[in-house]
Design an enzyme around this catalytic site. Structure first.
Site, PDB file in Angstrom:
ATOM      1  N   GLY A 171      23.489  -6.652 -27.341  1.00 44.17           N
ATOM      2  CA  GLY A 171      23.074  -5.402 -26.707  1.00 44.17           C
ATOM      3  C   GLY A 171      23.502  -5.349 -25.259  1.00 44.17           C
ATOM      4  CB  ALA A 172      23.766  -7.924 -22.649  1.00 44.90           C
ATOM      5  N   GLY A 214      -4.014   2.618   0.772  1.00 45.85           N
ATOM      6  CA  GLY A 214      -4.311   3.867   0.082  1.00 45.85           C
ATOM      7  C   GLY A 214      -3.109   4.777   0.026  1.00 45.85           C
ATOM      8  N   GLY A 215      -3.293   6.014   0.486  1.00 43.99           N
ATOM      9  CA  GLY A 215      -2.232   7.010   0.426  1.00 43.99           C
ATOM     10  C   GLY A 215      -0.986   6.594   1.180  1.00 43.99           C
TER      11      GLY A 215
HETATM   12  C1  HXC Z   1      -9.620   6.940  11.180  1.00 41.52           C
HETATM   13  C2  HXC Z   1      -8.964   4.815  11.662  1.00 41.52           C
HETATM   14  C3  HXC Z   1      -8.555   4.613  10.332  1.00 41.52           C
HETATM   15  C4  HXC Z   1      -8.711   5.705   9.419  1.00 41.52           C
HETATM   16  C5  HXC Z   1      -8.169   2.823  11.421  1.00 41.52           C
HETATM   17  N1  HXC Z   1      -8.699   3.664  12.287  1.00 41.52           N
HETATM   18  N2  HXC Z   1      -8.058   3.370  10.212  1.00 41.52           N
HETATM   19  N3  HXC Z   1      -9.484   5.955  12.077  1.00 41.52           N
HETATM   20  N4  HXC Z   1      -9.249   6.849   9.905  1.00 41.52           N
HETATM   21  N5  HXC Z   1      -8.325   5.597   8.176  1.00 41.52           N
HETATM   22  C6  HXC Z   1      -8.992   3.432  13.699  1.00 41.52           C
HETATM   23  C7  HXC Z   1     -10.085   2.424  13.930  1.00 41.52           C
HETATM   24  O1  HXC Z   1     -11.325   3.053  13.888  1.00 41.52           O
HETATM   25  C8  HXC Z   1      -9.739   1.903  15.303  1.00 41.52           C
HETATM   26  O2  HXC Z   1     -10.179   2.848  16.255  1.00 41.52           O
HETATM   27  C9  HXC Z   1      -8.238   1.934  15.335  1.00 41.52           C
HETATM   28  O3  HXC Z   1      -7.844   2.837  14.303  1.00 41.52           O
HETATM   29  C10 HXC Z   1      -7.605   0.579  15.050  1.00 41.52           C
HETATM   30  O4  HXC Z   1      -8.194   0.043  13.863  1.00 41.52           O
HETATM   31  P1  HXC Z   1      -8.742  -1.444  13.787  1.00 41.52           P
HETATM   32  O5  HXC Z   1      -9.622  -1.491  12.583  1.00 41.52           O
HETATM   33  O6  HXC Z   1      -9.328  -1.848  15.098  1.00 41.52           O
HETATM   34  O7  HXC Z   1      -7.423  -2.254  13.572  1.00 41.52           O
HETATM   35  P2  HXC Z   1      -7.177  -3.538  12.656  1.00 41.52           P
HETATM   36  O8  HXC Z   1      -8.268  -4.533  12.902  1.00 41.52           O
HETATM   37  O9  HXC Z   1      -5.777  -3.947  12.910  1.00 41.52           O
HETATM   38  O10 HXC Z   1      -7.310  -3.014  11.155  1.00 41.52           O
HETATM   39  C11 HXC Z   1      -6.396  -2.086  10.677  1.00 41.52           C
HETATM   40  C12 HXC Z   1      -6.818  -1.595   9.283  1.00 41.52           C
HETATM   41  C13 HXC Z   1      -8.314  -1.115   9.345  1.00 41.52           C
HETATM   42  C14 HXC Z   1      -6.674  -2.745   8.275  1.00 41.52           C
HETATM   43  C15 HXC Z   1      -5.896  -0.475   8.870  1.00 41.52           C
HETATM   44  O11 HXC Z   1      -8.470  -0.221  10.443  1.00 41.52           O
HETATM   45  C16 HXC Z   1      -8.725  -0.422   8.090  1.00 41.52           C
HETATM   46  O12 HXC Z   1      -9.096  -1.061   7.085  1.00 41.52           O
HETATM   47  N6  HXC Z   1      -8.717   0.932   8.145  1.00 41.52           N
HETATM   48  C17 HXC Z   1      -9.135   1.724   6.998  1.00 41.52           C
HETATM   49  C18 HXC Z   1      -8.081   1.680   5.922  1.00 41.52           C
HETATM   50  C19 HXC Z   1      -8.436   2.596   4.788  1.00 41.52           C
HETATM   51  O13 HXC Z   1      -9.291   2.264   3.965  1.00 41.52           O
HETATM   52  N7  HXC Z   1      -7.881   3.813   4.888  1.00 41.52           N
HETATM   53  C20 HXC Z   1      -8.203   4.926   3.966  1.00 41.52           C
HETATM   54  C21 HXC Z   1      -7.353   4.677   2.727  1.00 41.52           C
HETATM   55  S1  HXC Z   1      -7.660   5.857   1.538  1.00 41.52           S
HETATM   56  P3  HXC Z   1     -10.683   2.437  17.715  1.00 41.52           P
HETATM   57  O14 HXC Z   1     -11.192   3.715  18.292  1.00 41.52           O
HETATM   58  O15 HXC Z   1     -11.756   1.415  17.526  1.00 41.52           O
HETATM   59  O16 HXC Z   1      -9.483   1.898  18.425  1.00 41.52           O
HETATM   60  C22 HXC Z   1      -6.356   6.830   1.580  1.00 41.52           C
HETATM   61  C23 HXC Z   1      -6.468   7.867   0.552  1.00 41.52           C
HETATM   62  C24 HXC Z   1      -5.187   8.600   0.343  1.00 41.52           C
HETATM   63  O17 HXC Z   1      -5.490   6.679   2.329  1.00 41.52           O
HETATM   64  C25 HXC Z   1      -4.964   8.715  -1.132  1.00 41.52           C
HETATM   65  C26 HXC Z   1      -3.776   9.518  -1.459  1.00 41.52           C
HETATM   66  C27 HXC Z   1      -3.284   9.186  -2.856  1.00 41.52           C
END
Ligand code: HXC
Length: 522
Positions: free
Chosen positions: A409-410, A174-175
């Site tokens: 052109g190149a 995402g962001g």
């Molecule tokens: C809060 C988060 C988090 C998030 C991970 N964690 N992503 N907490 N907000 N976005 C936390 C988990 O709950 C977990 O907490 C710890 O971080 C580790 O994550 P895991 O899932 O256990 O790790 P892993 O299996 O390695 O997976 C990593 C990951 C997955 C692929 C990044 O966590 C994931 O898919 N996260 C969400 C990604 C996402 O969709 N983000 C939002 C994108 S939208 P605990 O307490 O269990 O240790 C965005 C919008 C911005 O960013 C747009 C701007 C243009």
């Protein structure tokens, strides 16, 4: 909140200093030993270990170590920020800590990054961002999106003012991918770093497509296919060493000259091999990288985006100790033709060099732009125009060596005198013309060929006309006669000629009329 304020005040100086030490120890732990072990199991270093590898010993000055927020109980809020030196060069840095809520970005985390961005931009320091984050912190909702937008805004204000470098050292979704995309160079690590807007699960749900993390957004994908990334390393240590190497070529900001490194390589070195590197058959390929390694200071070439559009080579190097940006056609890949991807790659690199006062040295052997419906419909006109625009716009010293083909052109695009080339050299093997012999004869001698009386006679006549055309047009002397080329040189003299040219014109100044900004054909 992260810090427990009970018992922090009161007592004498000695006690207070002791308390400060304890707080530092607590804050340095990040997400704790369990999360650190998990990080190591994934073949990833922690945010602090990465900083220790990047920065000179004892040079790190950390900012905002005690910042915390309602959503994150850990001091530091999941990102380490500050300043330090890399081989003596001053830089700013942030390093996201995946052990704290997956390095996710909330308001306080974003504020810390913004502060470093602003200080670097004001002080003229390169900024290195080490990204390892699950993206917007879900618990903070839109507040975290605002944090991202603040970072993007500052990335753009800093663009062209300070070099901005992103290392992707974990999942970036995402962001988390847009800030790196706005920076100058993106480094990735094989198997452990990923970049995508939406992950494999969402893709499966929405499009019913199965794709792995690696295929979708791994280091190879972004280095080879998408061109989003510029470097891939086999592990994090290699990645950090690559970042250090890149820093050695670039200035701290747009008002500084790039660093000079005395490489000890003789500026007058002639190379016998250059006299034989071009094959007698003009359709035979050769390796332009061999020419680069013979001409530039020894072992100084540092290629950028080596896997993306390999028909155009770009990278940094040194000539007589001066930092240069190299743009070179590669006859070994697609005959060195220019196409959409190579135009994008070249244009972006040239604009970086121009923004940071790095002279551009072009090595040319190009048969033209790639023809075909695919390229035309994908907009090769628009994308090729970006490369043309970038060469025209660049005010840094521009030097050219035409080794062989410079067609159509190149010719115009690749650092010709007319687009502002300052020092245009060619080898006697250069062919500076509107097109190659086959195409030219088909057009200009069509009637005579049609009247040749049969295919055999036609082929024989065509060969004769082609030989005539080659003798008359496929050389550098028409261009030299009208001053489009400044000098036709013995290939063996290329290195000394380029170095003396570079030294002659290095203080070049061009003043352009005031405008808000140009309108590059995006
Ligand atoms: C809060 C988060 C988090 C998030 C991970 N964690 N992503 N907490 N907000 N976005 C936390 C988990 O709950 C977990 O907490 C710890 O971080 C580790 O994550 P895991 O899932 O256990 O790790 P892993 O299996 O390695 O997976 C990593 C990951 C997955 C692929 C990044 O966590 C994931 O898919 N996260 C969400 C990604 C996402 O969709 N983000 C939002 C994108 S939208 P605990 O307490 O269990 O240790 C965005 C919008 C911005 O960013 C747009 C701007 C243009």
């Amino acid at each position: 909140m992260g810090l427990d304020y009970r018992d922090l005040g009161g007592g004498g100086t000695e006690r207070r200093i002791q308390k400060l030490k304890e707080l530092h120890e607590q804050a340095s732990l990040g997400g704790g030993s369990k999360a650190i072990d998990k990080q190591h199991e994934r073949k990833k270093l922690t945010a602090r270990e990465r900083l220790a590898l990047l920065l000179d010993e004892d040079s790190f000055q950390e900012f905002d170590k005690f910042v915390s927020s309602n959503s994150c109980p850990t001091p530091g809020d999941g990102v380490i920020t500050g300043f330090g030196t890399v081989n003596g060069k001053r830089i700013g840095v942030f390093s996201q800590d995946f052990t704290v809520m997956g390095g996710s970005l909330g308001r306080a985390h974003a504020n810390k990054i913004c502060k470093i961005q602003e200080t670097c931009t004001r002080a003229g320091l390169p900024l290195i961002g080490i990204n390892d984050s699950g993206g917007a912190r879900i618990q903070e909702g839109v507040i975290s999106l605002g944090g991202y937008a603040d970072i993007f805004y500052r990335n753009v204000q800093a663009s062209g003012v300070i070099p901005q470098i992103s290392a992707i050292m974990g999942p970036c979704a995402g962001g988390a991918v847009y800030s790196p995309a706005l920076t100058d160079f993106v480094f990735m690590v094989r198997d452990t770093s990923f970049m995508f807007l939406t992950g494999p699960d969402v893709i499966k749900e929405v499009l019913n497509e199965e794709v792995t993390f690696e295929e979708l957004g791994g280091a190879l994908t972004h280095n080879q296919r998408s061109g989003v990334a510029h470097f891939q390393a086999k592990n994090e240590l290699e990645c950090i060493n690559d970042i250090k190497r890149l820093l050695s070529y670039v200035p701290g900001n747009n008002l500084e000259d790039p660093p000079f490194h005395d490489t000890g390589d003789d500026p007058g070195r002639r190379e016998e091999r250059l006299a034989t590197v071009i094959p007698n058959d003009p359709n035979k390929p050769y390796d332009m990288k061999e020419i680069l390694s013979l001409v530039l200071d020894r072992d100084s070439f540092f290629e950028v985006q080596s896997l993306f559009a390999p028909n155009l080579i770009v990278g940094f190097g040194r000539l007589g100790g001066h930092s240069i940006g190299v743009v070179a056609n590669q006859p070994r890949e697609l005959a060195g033709v220019l196409d959409i991807n190579s135009s994008l790659k070249g244009a972006r690199f040239i604009r970086f060099c121009d923004a940071f006062n790095i002279p551009i040295v072009t090595f040319q052997d190009v048969p033209g732009f790639l023809p075909g419906t695919n390229q035309e419909w994908m907009g090769v006109i628009k994308h090729g125009a970006k490369l043309l625009y970038a060469y025209c716009e660049a005010t840094v010293p521009k030097l050219l060596v035409t080794t062989r083909k410079s067609y159509g052109g190149a010719y115009c695009v690749m650092s010709s005198r007319q687009v502002g080339g300052d020092w245009n050299l060619a080898w006697p093997t250069a062919e500076v013309a509107v097109m190659g012999s086959k195409g030219a004869v088909k057009i200009t001698r069509r009637r005579e060929l049609n009247e040749a009386g049969g295919p055999e006679a036609m082929a024989k006549l065509a060969k004769q006309f082609e030989d005539e055309y080659k003798g008359e047009y496929l050389h550098p002397y028409l261009a030299a006669e009208v001053g489009y080329l400044d000098e036709v040189i013995d290939p063996r003299d290329t290195r000394p000629r380029l170095i003396s040219g570079l030294e002659m014109i290095k203080n070049k100044v061009i003043n352009r009329p005031r405008r808000k900004h140009g309108n590059i054909p995006l």
